[in-house]
Design a protein around this motif. Structure first.
Motif, mmCIF file in Angstrom:
data_model
loop_
_atom_site.group_PDB
_atom_site.id
_atom_site.type_symbol
_atom_site.label_atom_id
_atom_site.label_comp_id
_atom_site.label_asym_id
_atom_site.label_seq_id
_atom_site.Cartn_x
_atom_site.Cartn_y
_atom_site.Cartn_z
ATOM 1 N N GLU A 1 0.801 -1.230 0.000
ATOM 2 C CA GLU A 1 0.000 0.000 0.000
ATOM 3 C C GLU A 1 0.837 1.286 0.000
ATOM 4 O O GLU A 1 0.559 2.212 -0.760
ATOM 5 C CB GLU A 1 -0.969 -0.007 1.188
ATOM 6 N N LYS B 1 0.868 4.046 -3.112
ATOM 7 C CA LYS B 1 0.477 5.459 -2.972
ATOM 8 C C LYS B 1 1.555 6.377 -3.533
ATOM 9 O O LYS B 1 1.248 7.369 -4.202
ATOM 10 C CB LYS B 1 0.196 5.794 -1.508
ATOM 11 N N ASN C 1 0.960 8.697 -6.862
ATOM 12 C CA ASN C 1 1.165 10.139 -6.750
ATOM 13 C C ASN C 1 2.179 10.620 -7.790
ATOM 14 O O ASN C 1 1.962 11.637 -8.458
ATOM 15 C CB ASN C 1 1.616 10.515 -5.340
#
Length: 171
Positions: A11, A15, A19
């Motif tokens: 996770e 992310k 991004n």
């Protein structure tokens, strides 16, 4: 053979990758290579080539090797990150590579935002298999399988995906 892996990245790394892809990359419009003109009909989206970001490329290759359990010796120069608007089906094969790894990075989870596979020759094929879009999902499949992004009736539906075109590998 189609292999699907959910939670492709852990996770925190996902992310960071998401991004980076959605805020820092500059994309170039792309058209199907056999098209004679740059029109909406021949436009398939915008791409950022992974060869422009060695660290990002290595992140995807390393994770693909780990998750699919084989060694990638070489990926095609055209491997990259795509942003696409899906207003029609574009069945095709990617004949410059042996395997495709499609990683779904950002976009709405939806059955009509995924990837479809066809049965039969490219010029006369029938829809056969559908894999819905889910962020952080990866699909491995032979490059000579006829496939397409799923058409959507949702106006301006966009998704970010990464395509690794694997030219050579070891099992």
């Amino acid at each position: 053979m189609i292999k699907i892996i959910d939670s492709f990245f852990e996770e925190k790394l996902f992310k960071n990758v998401k991004n980076h892809i959605t805020t820092r990359l500059i994309f170039t419009p792309r058209y199907f290579t056999d098209s004679t003109e740059k029109s909406e009909e021949n436009y398939y989206g915008s791409r950022y080539l992974l060869s422009n970001d060695k660290q990002l490329k290595n992140t995807f290759v390393t994770q693909a090797e780990k998750k699919f359990k084989f060694k990638i010796k070489n990926i095609d120069f055209d491997s990259g990150v795509d942003i696409r608007n899906y207003n029609n089906f574009k069945p095709h094969v990617d004949d410059r590579s042996k395997l495709n790894i499609l990683i779904m990075v950002a976009g709405p989870t939806a059955v009509t935002n995924g990837t479809v596979f066809y049965y039969g020759p490219e010029e006369n094929c029938d829809l056969d298999i559908h894999v819905g879009f889910r962020e952080n999902r990866a699909i491995l499949f032979p490059s000579n399988w006829v496939h397409s992004a799923h058409k959507s009736n949702v106006k301006n539906l966009k998704r970010y995906t990464v395509s690794l075109f694997v030219n050579d590998y070891e099992e």
